[in-house]
Design an enzyme around this catalytic site. Structure first.
Site, PDB file in Angstrom:
ATOM      1  CE  LYS A 203       3.862  10.086 -11.510  1.00 36.70           C
ATOM      2  NZ  LYS A 203       2.933   8.688 -11.511  1.00 36.70           N
TER       3      LYS A 203
ATOM      4  CD  GLU B 124       2.707  14.995   1.920  1.00 33.85           C
ATOM      5  OE1 GLU B 124       1.577  14.328   1.733  1.00 33.85           O
ATOM      6  OE2 GLU B 124       3.823  14.330   2.280  1.00 33.85           O
ATOM      7  CB  VAL B 125       2.965  16.015  -4.300  1.00 32.83           C
ATOM      8  CG1 VAL B 125       4.253  15.819  -5.292  1.00 32.83           C
ATOM      9  CG2 VAL B 125       3.175  14.645  -3.204  1.00 32.83           C
TER      10      VAL B 125
ATOM     11  CD  GLU C 103      -5.092  24.211 -11.466  1.00 31.76           C
ATOM     12  OE1 GLU C 103      -5.910  24.523 -10.408  1.00 31.76           O
ATOM     13  OE2 GLU C 103      -5.335  24.918 -12.453  1.00 31.76           O
TER      14      GLU C 103
ATOM     15  CB  CYS D  10      -9.200  19.339  -6.161  1.00 32.28           C
ATOM     16  SG  CYS D  10      -9.807  19.817  -8.136  1.00 32.28           S
TER      17      CYS D  10
ATOM     18  CD  GLU E 157      -7.660  17.789  -0.630  1.00 28.04           C
ATOM     19  OE1 GLU E 157      -6.217  17.635  -0.799  1.00 28.04           O
ATOM     20  OE2 GLU E 157      -8.163  18.231  -1.697  1.00 28.04           O
TER      21      GLU E 157
HETATM   22  P1  NAP Z   1      -0.430  13.112  -5.109  1.00 24.36           P
HETATM   23  O1  NAP Z   1       0.181  12.271  -4.102  1.00 24.36           O
HETATM   24  O2  NAP Z   1       0.073  14.541  -4.944  1.00 24.36           O
HETATM   25  O3  NAP Z   1      -0.065  12.629  -6.499  1.00 24.36           O
HETATM   26  C1  NAP Z   1      -0.301  13.381  -7.877  1.00 24.36           C
HETATM   27  C2  NAP Z   1       0.716  12.905  -8.819  1.00 24.36           C
HETATM   28  O4  NAP Z   1       2.070  13.299  -8.531  1.00 24.36           O
HETATM   29  C3  NAP Z   1       0.765  11.414  -9.086  1.00 24.36           C
HETATM   30  O5  NAP Z   1       0.962  11.279 -10.483  1.00 24.36           O
HETATM   31  C4  NAP Z   1       1.680  11.067  -8.070  1.00 24.36           C
HETATM   32  O6  NAP Z   1       2.630   9.790  -8.631  1.00 24.36           O
HETATM   33  C5  NAP Z   1       2.928  12.116  -8.417  1.00 24.36           C
HETATM   34  N1  NAP Z   1       4.009  12.570  -7.537  1.00 24.36           N
HETATM   35  C6  NAP Z   1       3.807  11.940  -6.082  1.00 24.36           C
HETATM   36  N2  NAP Z   1       5.156  12.391  -5.489  1.00 24.36           N
HETATM   37  C7  NAP Z   1       5.704  13.076  -6.322  1.00 24.36           C
HETATM   38  C8  NAP Z   1       7.036  13.511  -6.476  1.00 24.36           C
HETATM   39  N3  NAP Z   1       7.715  13.594  -5.251  1.00 24.36           N
HETATM   40  N4  NAP Z   1       7.641  14.235  -7.480  1.00 24.36           N
HETATM   41  C9  NAP Z   1       6.700  14.152  -8.747  1.00 24.36           C
HETATM   42  N5  NAP Z   1       5.730  13.528  -8.555  1.00 24.36           N
HETATM   43  C10 NAP Z   1       4.907  12.849  -7.688  1.00 24.36           C
HETATM   44  O7  NAP Z   1      -2.081  13.173  -5.057  1.00 24.36           O
HETATM   45  P2  NAP Z   1      -2.969  12.112  -5.343  1.00 24.36           P
HETATM   46  O8  NAP Z   1      -3.137  11.484  -4.114  1.00 24.36           O
HETATM   47  O9  NAP Z   1      -2.630  11.275  -6.527  1.00 24.36           O
HETATM   48  O10 NAP Z   1      -4.198  12.998  -5.599  1.00 24.36           O
HETATM   49  C11 NAP Z   1      -5.330  13.542  -4.681  1.00 24.36           C
HETATM   50  C12 NAP Z   1      -4.817  15.078  -4.545  1.00 24.36           C
HETATM   51  O11 NAP Z   1      -4.740  15.833  -5.700  1.00 24.36           O
HETATM   52  C13 NAP Z   1      -5.815  15.621  -3.458  1.00 24.36           C
HETATM   53  O12 NAP Z   1      -5.045  16.384  -2.635  1.00 24.36           O
HETATM   54  C14 NAP Z   1      -6.367  16.937  -4.418  1.00 24.36           C
HETATM   55  O13 NAP Z   1      -6.870  17.716  -3.829  1.00 24.36           O
HETATM   56  C15 NAP Z   1      -5.456  17.108  -5.662  1.00 24.36           C
HETATM   57  N6  NAP Z   1      -6.156  17.462  -6.810  1.00 24.36           N
HETATM   58  C16 NAP Z   1      -6.076  18.733  -6.990  1.00 24.36           C
HETATM   59  C17 NAP Z   1      -6.878  19.063  -8.364  1.00 24.36           C
HETATM   60  C18 NAP Z   1      -6.699  20.607  -8.844  1.00 24.36           C
HETATM   61  O14 NAP Z   1      -7.170  20.971  -9.989  1.00 24.36           O
HETATM   62  N7  NAP Z   1      -6.486  21.782  -7.929  1.00 24.36           N
HETATM   63  C19 NAP Z   1      -7.556  18.246  -9.119  1.00 24.36           C
HETATM   64  C20 NAP Z   1      -7.643  17.143  -8.793  1.00 24.36           C
HETATM   65  C21 NAP Z   1      -6.805  16.482  -7.313  1.00 24.36           C
HETATM   66  P3  NAP Z   1       1.936   8.631  -7.879  1.00 24.36           P
HETATM   67  O15 NAP Z   1       0.703   8.153  -8.432  1.00 24.36           O
HETATM   68  O16 NAP Z   1       3.097   7.518  -8.204  1.00 24.36           O
HETATM   69  O17 NAP Z   1       2.027   8.753  -6.229  1.00 24.36           O
END
Ligand code: NAP
Ligand code: MG
Length: 492
Positions: A189, A245-246, A264, A298, A396
């Site tokens: 997804k 958070e997620v 991650e 990230c 962040e």
């Molecule tokens: P996000 O809101 O956590 O979303 C990530 C993915 O999870 C999206 O596909 C999202 O779908 C989905 N999602 C959201 N709520 C969910 C739930 N309750 N159950 C299952 N899936 C769910 O993060 P983002 O805003 O897209 O990305 C930014 C974040 O990613 C930053 O905090 C960053 O640090 C982190 N990140 C970490 C890494 C690493 O390797 N550690 C790499 C890149 C990014 P939707 O798009 O529909 O919301």
């Protein structure tokens, strides 16, 4: 460039069981060009039934002998073929990514496409190198009986892969390449903001010859489609990259279901400049650490620690880089920084800058939207000379926002660097090896860079300490993430 300038067909359906499909109730949502705010496409908003169909297809493909029992060399060959197809269609994929995500076209070519090809080829090689061990047992019963014992690594099963929008194609490949190499099947997804290259990737995998159901892509909202995927009983392993958070929500669900899970998550990575450093190198390094990919990384170096005596010089140097940065469309060759991914994210980042200012941070560069349509934020440098406990130091931002703090001795800088719930990346800038190694020893982070930042490679494990995640991607470690150990004990 806009939708009409993109001359390839944009695939806007989900890819399940080897076929494009709409959502069961035909509902869709819009995806946008972040450089202009214009709608590019409508993609399916997957329902629980759609998720069930995708997982069922992946389950069927996993149980069939046509995938996990293929000779490993055949899985390797298919992954190499997919790498070739991604490379061959690289210009199209890169343009599609820039259109949908906003990043500079050069980075789409080098990182999204080039990185994906590199990861696919590296992981293809692992398919033929998965091995167990033989074990000498001490069992002495019944008398006279001997044992031959061994371990083997077997595929974990159906993998649910959920990825964010910052590197849409590359993050998808980081998940699917090792999962497929190990003999798992996948339901991916992508983020709702950036689903287009993932759909195209699934189509290319089909063209490469992966059997139907082995790699499926569903599009939808996290709270509905993502959550349904995570809790589906047909999923054996969840691999997630996204916010902390997620990650907590997903981790809780997987703990309840006793599913395997890799996380991650977010970061607040420190950049520690030592007083012997080459200032120009440190300035360019610190600017690159935070402004690369518009800060939507990230491991972005979002906290800068500088010796007090050099604070003004270094902070002003980074501020100059910020002020000189040309904002614009990722397709324009003159552009040095594109837009943020969405209006919602732009508003969040703008809010955090405003909060930083209200809490006492001094904005020394940027802070505005560059007076542009689209979702722009200027590269921003906040000086926190009094080391106040600003929210923007703690949380962040995931945007081009740097907070700089002075320190008096290195121990103080290390303590400040470690005073974070996160522990994903860190960098230290010095020309003295012994000083560099002492910081490497002391910093709590999954990756510590010396005189560089944000560098990743398929052979080097990557992941977080503390609230930055659980598990490691890349390298040998990734095989453990997508396999289970099966112990075999033979009496003779
Ligand atoms: P996000 O809101 O956590 O979303 C990530 C993915 O999870 C999206 O596909 C999202 O779908 C989905 N999602 C959201 N709520 C969910 C739930 N309750 N159950 C299952 N899936 C769910 O993060 P983002 O805003 O897209 O990305 C930014 C974040 O990613 C930053 O905090 C960053 O640090 C982190 N990140 C970490 C890494 C690493 O390797 N550690 C790499 C890149 C990014 P939707 O798009 O529909 O919301
Ligand atoms: Mg989201």
């Amino acid at each position: 460039m806009d939708r009409q300038d993109f001359t390839h067909t944009i695939r806007t359906q989900m890819f399940v069981d080897g076929r494009f499909c709409a959502s069961g109730d035909s509902r869709t949502f819009a995806v946008f060009n972040p450089a202009t705010g214009a709608e590019i496409a409508q993609v399916p908003d997957a329902t629980d039934t759609d998720i069930d169909e995708a997982v069922t297809a992946a389950r069927r493909a996993f149980e069939a002998d046509t995938w996990r029992r293929l000779p490993p060399s055949e899985r390797e060959r298919l992954l190499l073929r997919l790498a070739d197809l991604v490379e061959r269609n690289g210009d199209e994929l890169a343009a599609l990514e820039t259109l949908n995500q906003g990043k500079l076209l050069g980075f789409s070519k080098m990182l999204e496409v080039g990185g994906s090809v590199q990861w696919l080829r590296y992981m293809a090689g692992w398919a033929t190198k998965i091995e167990g061990s033989t074990v000498d047992l001490s069992l002495a019963f019944p008398p006279g009986v001997r044992y031959n014992a061994s371990t083997r690594r077997v595929p974990a099963g159906v993998v649910a892969a959920i990825v964010p929008w910052n590197f849409p194609l590359l993050m998808a490949v980081w998940k699917i390449a090792p999962a497929l190499a190990c003999g798992c099947t996948v339901v991916l997804k992508p983020a709702e903001e950036t689903p287009l290259t993932a759909i195209r990737l699934a189509e290319l995998a089909h063209e490469a010859g992966f059997p139907p159901g082995v790699f499926n892509v569903v599009t939808g909202q996290g709270e509905t489609a993502g959550a349904a995927l995570v809790r589906h009983a047909g999923v054996d392993k969840v691999t997630f990259t996204g916010s902390t958070e997620v990650g907590r929500i997903i981790g809780k669900q997987c703990a309840n279901d006793l599913k395997r899970v890799s996380l991650e998550l977010g970061g607040k990575s420190p950049v520690i400049v030592l007083d012997d450093c080459d200032p120009q190198r440190a300035i360019e390094g610190a600017a690159g650490a935070i402004f690369f990919n518009h800060g939507q990384v990230c491991t972005a170096g979002s906290r800068l620690y500088v010796p007090r005596a050099r604070f003004e010089e270094i902070v002003e140097g980074v501020a100059q880089v910020a002020r000189n940065t040309v904002l614009g469309s990722g397709f324009d060759a003159a552009t040095q920084m594109g837009p943020l991914v969405s209006s919602r994210h732009r508003d969040k980042v703008a809010g955090m800058i405003a909060q930083g200012r209200a809490e006492g941070g001094e904005i020394v560069a940027g802070g505005g939207d560059g007076n542009r349509a689209g979702y722009f934020i200027e590269p921003t440098v906040i000086a926190n000379a009094a080391n106040q406990p600003l929210t923007v130091v703690r949380e962040e931002v995931f945007g081009p926002v740097l907070v700089a703090m002075p320190y008096d001795d290195v121990e103080e800088a290390i303590a400040a660097a470690n005073a974070s719930e996160y522990g994903l990346g860190a960098s230290v800038w010095t020309n003295q090896l012994d000083r560099a190694l002492r910081v490497v020893d002391a910093v709590q982070a999954g990756t510590v860079w010396v005189n560089t930042h944000n560098m990743v490679d398929p052979a080097l494990p990557f992941g977080g300490f503390k609230a930055s995640g659980i598990g490691r991607e890349h390298g040998r470690a990734i095989i453990d993430a997508y396999t289970e150990t099966k112990s075999v004990c033979i009496a003779y």
